[in-house]
Design a protein around this motif. Structure first.
Motif, PDB file in Angstrom:
ATOM      1  N   ASN A 496     -45.843 118.514 -20.659  1.00 35.16           N
ATOM      2  CA  ASN A 496     -45.553 117.311 -20.450  1.00 35.16           C
ATOM      3  C   ASN A 496     -45.744 117.265 -18.983  1.00 35.16           C
ATOM      4  O   ASN A 496     -45.343 116.526 -18.042  1.00 35.16           O
ATOM      5  CB  ASN A 496     -43.856 117.080 -20.690  1.00 35.16           C
ATOM      6  CG  ASN A 496     -43.592 115.858 -20.282  1.00 35.16           C
ATOM      7  OD1 ASN A 496     -44.555 114.823 -20.577  1.00 35.16           O
ATOM      8  ND2 ASN A 496     -42.314 115.305 -20.039  1.00 35.16           N
ATOM      9  N   TRP A 497     -47.226 117.688 -18.583  1.00 35.20           N
ATOM     10  CA  TRP A 497     -47.652 117.540 -17.087  1.00 35.20           C
ATOM     11  C   TRP A 497     -49.068 116.794 -17.155  1.00 35.20           C
ATOM     12  O   TRP A 497     -49.740 117.163 -16.149  1.00 35.20           O
ATOM     13  CB  TRP A 497     -47.717 119.203 -16.475  1.00 35.20           C
ATOM     14  CG  TRP A 497     -46.456 119.664 -15.963  1.00 35.20           C
ATOM     15  CD1 TRP A 497     -45.317 119.561 -16.409  1.00 35.20           C
ATOM     16  CD2 TRP A 497     -46.709 119.883 -14.587  1.00 35.20           C
ATOM     17  NE1 TRP A 497     -44.305 120.246 -15.351  1.00 35.20           N
ATOM     18  CE2 TRP A 497     -45.091 120.286 -14.242  1.00 35.20           C
ATOM     19  CE3 TRP A 497     -47.447 120.182 -13.429  1.00 35.20           C
ATOM     20  CZ2 TRP A 497     -44.725 120.762 -12.936  1.00 35.20           C
ATOM     21  CZ3 TRP A 497     -47.021 120.364 -12.266  1.00 35.20           C
ATOM     22  CH2 TRP A 497     -45.767 120.880 -11.902  1.00 35.20           C
ATOM     23  N   PHE A 499     -49.524 114.110 -15.908  1.00 41.67           N
ATOM     24  CA  PHE A 499     -49.585 113.470 -14.860  1.00 41.67           C
ATOM     25  C   PHE A 499     -50.248 114.061 -13.457  1.00 41.67           C
ATOM     26  O   PHE A 499     -50.492 113.471 -12.824  1.00 41.67           O
ATOM     27  CB  PHE A 499     -48.222 113.068 -14.470  1.00 41.67           C
ATOM     28  CG  PHE A 499     -47.175 114.130 -14.226  1.00 41.67           C
ATOM     29  CD1 PHE A 499     -47.427 114.889 -13.008  1.00 41.67           C
ATOM     30  CD2 PHE A 499     -46.317 114.421 -15.282  1.00 41.67           C
ATOM     31  CE1 PHE A 499     -46.359 116.024 -12.853  1.00 41.67           C
ATOM     32  CE2 PHE A 499     -45.449 115.556 -15.119  1.00 41.67           C
ATOM     33  CZ  PHE A 499     -45.419 116.556 -14.111  1.00 41.67           C
ATOM     34  N   GLN A 505     -49.269 108.140 -12.212  1.00 41.40           N
ATOM     35  CA  GLN A 505     -48.373 108.848 -13.125  1.00 41.40           C
ATOM     36  C   GLN A 505     -47.380 109.862 -12.209  1.00 41.40           C
ATOM     37  O   GLN A 505     -46.437 109.956 -12.669  1.00 41.40           O
ATOM     38  CB  GLN A 505     -49.187 109.404 -14.287  1.00 41.40           C
ATOM     39  CG  GLN A 505     -49.758 108.513 -15.189  1.00 41.40           C
ATOM     40  CD  GLN A 505     -50.288 109.181 -16.520  1.00 41.40           C
ATOM     41  OE1 GLN A 505     -49.993 110.397 -16.635  1.00 41.40           O
ATOM     42  NE2 GLN A 505     -51.018 108.507 -17.330  1.00 41.40           N
ATOM     43  N   THR A 509     -43.494 109.991 -12.010  1.00 46.03           N
ATOM     44  CA  THR A 509     -42.744 111.128 -12.613  1.00 46.03           C
ATOM     45  C   THR A 509     -41.783 111.620 -11.424  1.00 46.03           C
ATOM     46  O   THR A 509     -40.536 112.047 -11.699  1.00 46.03           O
ATOM     47  CB  THR A 509     -43.556 112.404 -13.079  1.00 46.03           C
ATOM     48  OG1 THR A 509     -44.451 111.820 -14.150  1.00 46.03           O
ATOM     49  CG2 THR A 509     -42.900 113.466 -13.514  1.00 46.03           C
ATOM     50  N   THR A 512     -38.826 109.403 -11.481  1.00 46.36           N
ATOM     51  CA  THR A 512     -37.922 109.507 -12.414  1.00 46.36           C
ATOM     52  C   THR A 512     -37.299 110.901 -12.123  1.00 46.36           C
ATOM     53  O   THR A 512     -35.741 110.975 -12.514  1.00 46.36           O
ATOM     54  CB  THR A 512     -38.806 110.017 -13.918  1.00 46.36           C
ATOM     55  OG1 THR A 512     -39.527 108.833 -14.205  1.00 46.36           O
ATOM     56  CG2 THR A 512     -37.961 110.094 -14.941  1.00 46.36           C
TER      57      THR A 512
END
Length: 839
Positions: A496-497, A499, A505, A509, A512
Motif C-alpha cells: 500500500n505504498w 504513492f 498521491q 496519504t 490522511t
C-alpha cells in the motif's frame, strides 16, 4: 498431659474423669463421632464420655469447656461409668435417634445402653444385654447401617461355639441370633458391606478374610488367605473396596479379585487402626503405634482393577502419642484425634486446591467437594486476562472469518496484527481481481512478486533502474538514490505504498495519516518521499516543533555540525518514525541499516523503504533475512513477504504456538490458501481443531457455515455421514436413481421403500407415512436438484426412537415435554442438549 480450658487453666472436673485412665498406661483411649449427630462424639477407656461440639463464633465458651481447635470447642454432656472392661463400642446408626451404644466387653457380653433416660427405654432396648453361650472376649461389634436392627459381634475362639453372632433386637421376646458363623474360629474384625446389607466381611484366625452372605451362612461367598485380618473396613463409597492391616502393612482389597490385595502399603511402624473417610471417595486413614501423626492414603483406580496410591501424613496439632481418630460422618475431611493423655483435637485435612477449566471457559476452584470460587465465561475478568479461548468464542459468535469481504473480518478483532493481515488479504484480492498484480495465486507475497523463491537466479530476472531524485522544497542541492522497476512498483502496491513515487498521491496519504493522528508516520512518509518541506511544516504545528527546527537545518555535507548533532541526538528520540527520519537523512554511503532495523516501525513501511532505496542485491538479502526473522517470531506481518503459499506454513504454525489462536490460522488458511495447500495435512489439522472447538462450544450454525465455505474450496466431496435406510431390507431410501428420467415437476413417491416396497414409519403427529412428498417436493427445472424443505425431514428421539416430520415435531414440543406417542413417557425435549444451548 492434662486437659485445659480456653484460658490454659487445669480443669479439675475432667482431671477427675480421666484420672483412672491416666493411671492405667495399658488402657487405650478411643474416640468416635456419632454417625447420626453432627455435633456429638464419645470417648472411652475405662469410662465413656459424651461430648457436644460448638463453634466459638456461635456461643461463648464456659470455664469447663475444652478447646478442640481455633474455631471449635467441646462440652461434656454425660458420663457412663458402668462398664470397666470395654473392648469395643459402636453407636446406633438410625438417623433422628438418640445416642444408643453397643458396648462389647471382655466377657463377650454386648450391652446396649445410653446416657441416662431415653426413648429407647420404652422400647425395652436400653439396658439390653446380648450374651453368648460361652464367655470370651468380644473383639468387635458393628451395627448394620442398612438395617439398624441387626448387630454383629466378633468373639474370641471357643472350641464348641461360633465366633460371629448376628443379633436382631426387634423381637418382642428379646434379642435373638439370626446367624451364627465360624464354629471354633476366632474373629479379629468384621464389617458390613455398604450396598449388601446381608453380607459380612470377617477377618478370622490370623489367616483369612471371609465374605459371608447371611442368606446362606453355611457357604462362604468368597475368601482369601492372608494374615492382614485386623481392622477390616468397607469403603463407604465403593461396593468393592476393603481395607485391613497386619503388623506394619496396610492391605487394600477389591472383592471382584479377592485372591490377593490389589495394594500392599508398607509402613514404618505397626498399624493400630485403619478407617475410610465417609465424605471423601477412596481416602483411607491409618494410625501407627507410638505415632504423633495420622497417615492418609488416596487410593486411585486407574483402570478396572488397576489401582495406585498417593500417601501423605498430617499432624493434628496435639502433643503426645495419638491412640485413636475418627472421621466426621458429614463434614468433609474433618476428624477427631485423641492422645494417650486424653487431649482431643478437631482437624480438617487440607487438600490441594484444584483448578477446573471447562471447555465453555467456565473456571471453578475446588477444595474437596467445596467450591471456593467460580468464574463464568461471561465474566469481565477474561478481558483483563486476554484468554484466547474466550476471545475466539466471542469472535465466532460475531461471524469472524466468514465475512464475504475479507477485510470485513478486520472489524471483528482488536489485535492490530490481525487487522493488518485481514486488510492486506482483502486488498491483495482486489488487486488480483483488477489485474493490478500479475499472479496466479490471489494472495501473492513480496517474495513471489520479486521472484525470490524461483530457481532462476534473481540477477537474471530483475534489473532495477537507478535515479537520483532531489529533495523538494529545500535550498540545498541534496538528492537520494531511488531504485525502480515494474516488479518493484507491483510489490509496493502490496505494501500500500504505490504513492511513494507520485507527489500528488503522497500528499494525499500524508493528509490522511495526519487526520488519523499519526503525525510522526506522516512526516516519515513525506521525508521518504523526498518532500522534506512538507514534513517540516507538518511537525512545526505539533509538540514536535523542536524536531521541525532540526529538520529545517538539513544539508548534505557529511562533515557538517548538523549531521554530527543529529547523529548524537537521534537515540534520545522516543518515536521510532522520528528516529528513522534522522537515520535516513544522516546515512553514510546509502547504508540504511538503522532505518531497516527500526523494529517499532510497521513491517510494511520497512519493506516499502527497502523496495525504494536498496539496490537489487541488498534488497533481496534484506527481505530474505526479514522473512526468517518474522517466521521465527510468528509475526503475521511476515505473510506480506511469503504470501499464501507453502512458505507461510511455518510462520502460521509459530503464530499458533505463540498465541493458541487456532481460529485465525484455520480461517485464514480456509479463505486464502490455494486448493492443494488447503488439503495438506497441516492445514487440515488446523481446520479440524477449530471445528472441534466450535462443536465444544455448541456453535452449530457457525460450524455449518464454516464447513460450507471450506467444502466449496476443496476438490474432494465431503464424505456422507448420515444414511436413511429401510428397516426391512437395510437399503437406502434415496430415490434419486429412480427419478432421473422423470419430468421436471413429477413428484417421487417415497412413502415406501423403493427396493422392498415396505411402508416407511408413520409420523407420530399426522400419522402419514414418513417421506410422503408435499407440494414443494418437486424437481427444480433449472438446476435439476430436488427441493425438499427441512420441514419434511426425518426427525426422531435418540432414546425412544419415536418421531415424525421435522415441522410437526417442532410444533409439538413448543407446548409439550413428553413424547407425542400415546403411552410413551419419554421426556424427549429434556434429553435434547441443543434445546437449551445458546449458540
Amino acid at each position: 498431659m492434662p486437659i485445659t480450658d480456653f484460658h490454659g487453666n487445669t480443669m479439675d472436673l475432667h482431671s477427675t474423669l480421666f484420672r483412672s485412665l491416666l493411671e492405667m498406661s495399658s488402657v487405650r483411649l478411643e474416640v468416635l463421632w456419632s454417625p447420626v449427630h453432627r455435633d456429638k462424639f464419645i470417648t472411652w477407656g475405662t469410662e465413656i464420655f459424651l461430648y457436644e461440639t460448638f463453634e466459638k463464633f456461635d456461643e461463648k465458651p464456659k470455664f469447663d469447656d475444652i478447646e478442640l481447635s481455633e474455631n471449635s470447642g467441646a462440652r461434656l454432656l454425660a458420663t457412663n461409668s458402668n462398664y470397666h472392661y470395654v473392648k469395643c463400642v459402636d453407636i446406633y446408626p438410625l438417623k433422628g435417634s438418640e445416642i444408643l451404644m453397643a458396648i462389647g466387653q471382655a466377657n463377650g457380653k454386648v450391652s446396649l445402653t445410653s446416657f441416662g433416660p431415653s426413648s429407647f427405654d420404652r422400647l425395652g432396648v436400653n439396658g439390653m444385654d446380648l450374651i453368648p453361650k460361652h464367655a470370651r472376649q468380644c473383639n468387635v461389634v458393628s451395627w448394620c447401617h442398612n438395617d439398624p436392627q441387626l448387630i454383629a459381634t466378633g468373639l474370641d475362639r471357643y472350641r464348641s461355639d461360633h465366633c460371629i453372632l448376628v443379633w436382631d433386637i426387634r423381637s418382642r421376646t428379646g434379642p435373638t441370633t439370626t446367624a451364627e458363623l465360624g464354629l471354633s474360629d476366632m474373629a479379629h474384625s468384621l464389617s458390613w458391606l455398604q450396598d449388601h446389607h446381608k453380607t459380612l466381611v470377617v477377618g478370622m484366625n490370623n489367616k483369612m478374610i471371609k465374605m459371608v452372605d447371611l442368606r446362606d451362612p453355611s457357604k462362604a461367598a468368597n475368601s482369601s488367605q492372608t494374615k492382614a485380618v485386623y481392622g477390616v473396613t468397607a469403603a463407604p463409597y465403593s461396593n468393592c473396596m476393603l481395607a485391613s492391616y497386619v503388623e506394619s502393612q496396610v492391605a487394600i482389597w477389591d472383592i471382584r479379585a479377592f485372591e490377593k490385595p490389589v495394594l500392599s502399603l508398607q509402613q514404618s511402624k505397626p498399624i493400630t487402626k485403619v478407617l475410610w473417610c465417609p465424605t471423601r471417595n477412596n481416602l483411607l486413614g491409618s494410625l501407627q503405634r507410638d505415632s504423633k501423626s495420622i497417615h492418609l492414603h488416596y487410593i486411585q483406580q486407574m483402570e478396572e482393577l488397576d489401582h495406585s496410591v498417593v500417601e501423605r501424613s498430617i499432624k493434628p496439632g496435639v502433643s503426645g502419642q495419638i491412640t485413636s481418630f475418627s472421621w466426621h460422618p458429614n463434614d468433609e475431611n474433618r476428624l477427631l484425634a485423641i492422645t494417650l493423655s486424653g487431649s482431643l483435637t478437631d482437624t480438617y485435612v487440607s487438600e490441594r486446591i484444584t483448578l477446573n477449566w471447562a471447555q465453555s471457559a467456565n473456571i471453578v476452584w475446588t477444595h474437596g467437594q467445596r467450591t471456593l470460587q467460580s468464574v463464568s465465561c461471561t465474566d469481565s475478568i477474561y478481558d483483563l486476562l486476554g484468554d484466547i479461548s474466550s476471545v475466539m468464542k466471542r469472535r465466532a459468535s460475531r461471524g469472524y472469518g466468514l465475512q464475504v469481504e475479507l477485510e470485513s473480518n478486520a472489524e471483528l478483532v482488536d489485535d492490530e496484527d490481525l487487522k493488518l493481515i485481514w486488510n492486506w488479504l482483502g486488498a491483495t484480492r482486489k488487486l488480483s481481481d483488477e489485474g493490478a498484480i500479475n499472479s496466479i495465486p490471489k494472495h501473492p507475497g513480496i517474495r513471489s512478486i520479486l521472484g525470490i523463491d524461483k530457481t532462476t537466479p534473481i540477477s537474471l530476472t530483475m534489473k532495477s533502474e537507478l535515479a537520483f531524485v532531489p529533495f523538494s522544497g529545500i535550498s540545498c542541492n541534496a538528492s537520494a538514490k531511488i531504485y525502480r522497476s515494474e516488479i518493484r512498483d507491483m510489490a509496493l502496491k502490496l505494501c500500500n505504498w504505490s504513492f511513494i513515487h507520485n507527489p500528488a498521491q503522497l500528499l494525499k496519504t500524508v493528509e490522511t495519516l495526519e487526520s488519523a493522528g499519526e503525525i510522526t508516520k506522516a512526516a516519515a512518509v513525506a521525508v521518504f518521499g523526498l518532500q522534506l518541506k512538507t514534513a517540516i511544516d507538518l511537525l512545526s504545528v505539533t509538540e514536535h516543533n523542536t524536531v521541525s527546527m532540526a529538520l529545517s537545518g538539513y544539508n548534505n555535507d557529511k562533515d557538517s555540525v548538523w549531521r554530527q548533532a543529529c547523529t548524537a541526538s537521534r537515540l534520545k528520540l522516543q518515536d521510532p518514525y522520528l528516529r528513522a527520519i534522522f537515520a535516513f537523512l544522516t546515512a553514510d554511503s546509502d547504508n540504511y541499516n538503522l532505518v531497516l532495523e527500526e523494529e517499532d516501525m510497521a513491517v510494511t513501511d520497512r519493506i516499502a523503504f527497502a523496495l525504494s532505496f536498496l539496490s537489487d542485491s541488498k534488497m533481496i538479502e534484506y527481505l530474505i533475512q526479514l522473512t526468517d526473522q518474522l517466521t521465527a517470531d510468528g509475526n503475521l506481518a511476515g505473510l506480506i513477504l511469503t504470501g499464501m503459499c507453502a512458505t507461510s506454513l511455518p510462520l502460521l504454525q509459530q503464530y499458533l504456538d505463540n498465541t493458541g489462536d487456532v481460529q485465525s490460522v484455520a480461517t485464514i488458511a480456509m479463505r486464502t490458501f490455494p486448493t492443494p495447500l488447503l488439503e495438506c495435512n497441516r492445514s487440515q489439522y488446523w481446520i479440524s481443531s477449530y471445528r472441534e472447538l466450535l462443536d465444544m462450544w455448541r456453535m452449530w450454525n457457525h460450524r455449518a457455515q464454516f464447513d460450507i465455505q471450506h467444502n466449496s474450496r476443496t476438490s474432494t466431496r465431503p464424505e456422507q455421514q448420515i444414511y436413511v435406510t429401510c428397516n426391512f431390507c437395510g437399503k437406502t431410501l434415496s430415490t434419486n436413481q429412480f427419478s432421473r428420467n422423470k419430468g421436471p415437476f413429477q413428484r417421487a413417491k417415497v412413502s415406501c421403500c423403493p427396493h422392498c416396497r415396505k411402508p416407511q414409519p408413520r409420523c407420530a403427529i399426522c400419522l402419514v407415512n414418513m417421506g410422503t412428498p408435499s407440494q414443494s417436493d418437486a424437481v427444480n427445472p433449472n438446476s435439476g436438484t430436488k427441493v425438499n424443505p427441512f420441514n419434511n425431514w426425518y426427525t426422531w428421539c435418540q432414546s425412544c426412537r419415536h418421531g415424525g416430520h421435522s415441522e410437526h415435531i417442532s410444533q409439538w414440543f413448543e407446548g409439550h415435554q413428553e413424547c407425542p406417542v400415546t403411552g410413551c413417557t419419554c421426556r424427549c425435549l429434556s434429553l435434547d442438549a441443543a434445546s437449551g444451548a445458546s449458540v
